[in-house]
Design a protein around this motif. Structure first.
Motif, PDB file in Angstrom:
ATOM      1  N   ASP A  19     -13.639 -12.202   1.780  1.00 28.25           N
ATOM      2  CA  ASP A  19     -13.134 -13.498   1.545  1.00 28.25           C
ATOM      3  C   ASP A  19     -11.776 -13.291   0.650  1.00 28.25           C
ATOM      4  O   ASP A  19     -11.261 -14.275   0.475  1.00 28.25           O
ATOM      5  N   ILE A  20     -11.228 -12.193   0.965  1.00 24.87           N
ATOM      6  CA  ILE A  20      -9.802 -11.750   0.063  1.00 24.87           C
ATOM      7  C   ILE A  20      -8.881 -11.810   1.289  1.00 24.87           C
ATOM      8  O   ILE A  20      -8.982 -11.140   2.279  1.00 24.87           O
ATOM      9  N   GLN A  21      -7.663 -12.537   1.043  1.00 24.18           N
ATOM     10  CA  GLN A  21      -6.663 -12.560   1.677  1.00 24.18           C
ATOM     11  C   GLN A  21      -5.640 -11.448   1.264  1.00 24.18           C
ATOM     12  O   GLN A  21      -5.049 -11.903   0.227  1.00 24.18           O
ATOM     13  N   TRP A  22      -5.308 -10.326   1.798  1.00 23.10           N
ATOM     14  CA  TRP A  22      -4.492  -9.445   1.083  1.00 23.10           C
ATOM     15  C   TRP A  22      -3.067  -9.703   1.592  1.00 23.10           C
ATOM     16  O   TRP A  22      -2.761 -10.298   2.440  1.00 23.10           O
ATOM     17  N   ARG A  23      -2.266  -9.427   0.607  1.00 20.59           N
ATOM     18  CA  ARG A  23      -0.873  -9.380   0.537  1.00 20.59           C
ATOM     19  C   ARG A  23      -0.497  -8.164   0.657  1.00 20.59           C
ATOM     20  O   ARG A  23      -0.915  -7.196   0.041  1.00 20.59           O
ATOM     21  N   ARG A  24       0.324  -8.062   1.872  1.00 16.39           N
ATOM     22  CA  ARG A  24       0.841  -6.701   2.496  1.00 16.39           C
ATOM     23  C   ARG A  24       2.229  -6.314   1.977  1.00 16.39           C
ATOM     24  O   ARG A  24       2.994  -7.123   1.612  1.00 16.39           O
ATOM     25  N   VAL A  25       2.537  -5.225   1.828  1.00  9.59           N
ATOM     26  CA  VAL A  25       3.977  -4.833   1.558  1.00  9.59           C
ATOM     27  C   VAL A  25       4.994  -4.879   2.859  1.00  9.59           C
ATOM     28  O   VAL A  25       4.281  -5.161   3.911  1.00  9.59           O
ATOM     29  N   SER A  26       6.105  -4.994   2.351  1.00  9.03           N
ATOM     30  CA  SER A  26       7.056  -5.221   3.489  1.00  9.03           C
ATOM     31  C   SER A  26       6.968  -4.143   4.708  1.00  9.03           C
ATOM     32  O   SER A  26       6.987  -2.808   4.513  1.00  9.03           O
TER      33      SER A  26
END
Length: 159
Positions: free
Chosen positions: A7-14
């Protein structure tokens, strides 16, 4: 057993962070392999060349896994904490409660600065929960720092 949180939308690094990580690993590899090559070169003992050769192979493998390792980095701002993940084979998930944050720091090394990236470091009283999120675009790192400081202040006020 896997610790995937669906259920978690991960924010990724550049993706630019791959370059920063590759340059750091490559420079470290050159120094380490160069330093371990001194003994066999000076002593002329042939079998000692196995050490720098093995280290060179290890660094080449590490370089090959760098893009995948960078893609495994992610974070998520949740209601009460920041959740950070990293690792391919040995995965690590760290939840840092906003109210426990003591310091939120933005750093920029020379290579990261050249490609417009920063790293965000979160420090708590417990050393095990210190988190460093590398490879954030400069504007995102500044914005995230300000947001985390705001959340930390509001959560501490209730203690």
């Amino acid at each position: 057993m896997t610790l995937e949180l669906p259920d978690i939308q991960w924010r990724r690094v550049s993706p630019k962070y791959i370059v920063v990580d590759l340059v750091g690993t490559l420079l470290t590899g050159i120094v380490v392999v160069g330093a371990t090559s001194i003994a066999p070169a000076v002593s002329r003992v042939t079998w000692l060349w196995v050490i720098p050769a093995a280290l060179a192979v290890g660094f080449i493998v590490l370089l090959a896994f760098t893009p995948r390792r960078v893609r495994a980095l992610g974070y998520q701002l949740r209601t009460d904490d920041l959740l950070f993940r990293k690792g391919i084979m040995f995965q690590r998930f760290v939840a840092v409660p906003y109210g426990r944050m003591q310091l939120v720091d933005v750093n920029r090394g020379p290579v990261a600065r050249a490609v417009g990236l920063s790293e965000l470091k979160l420090v708590t009283a417990a050393a095990a929960t210190a988190v460093t999120i590398p490879g954030l675009p400069e504007a995102e790192a500044e914005e995230l720092r300000d947001r985390l400081v705001e959340l930390a202040e509001s959560r501490r006020a209730g203690l």
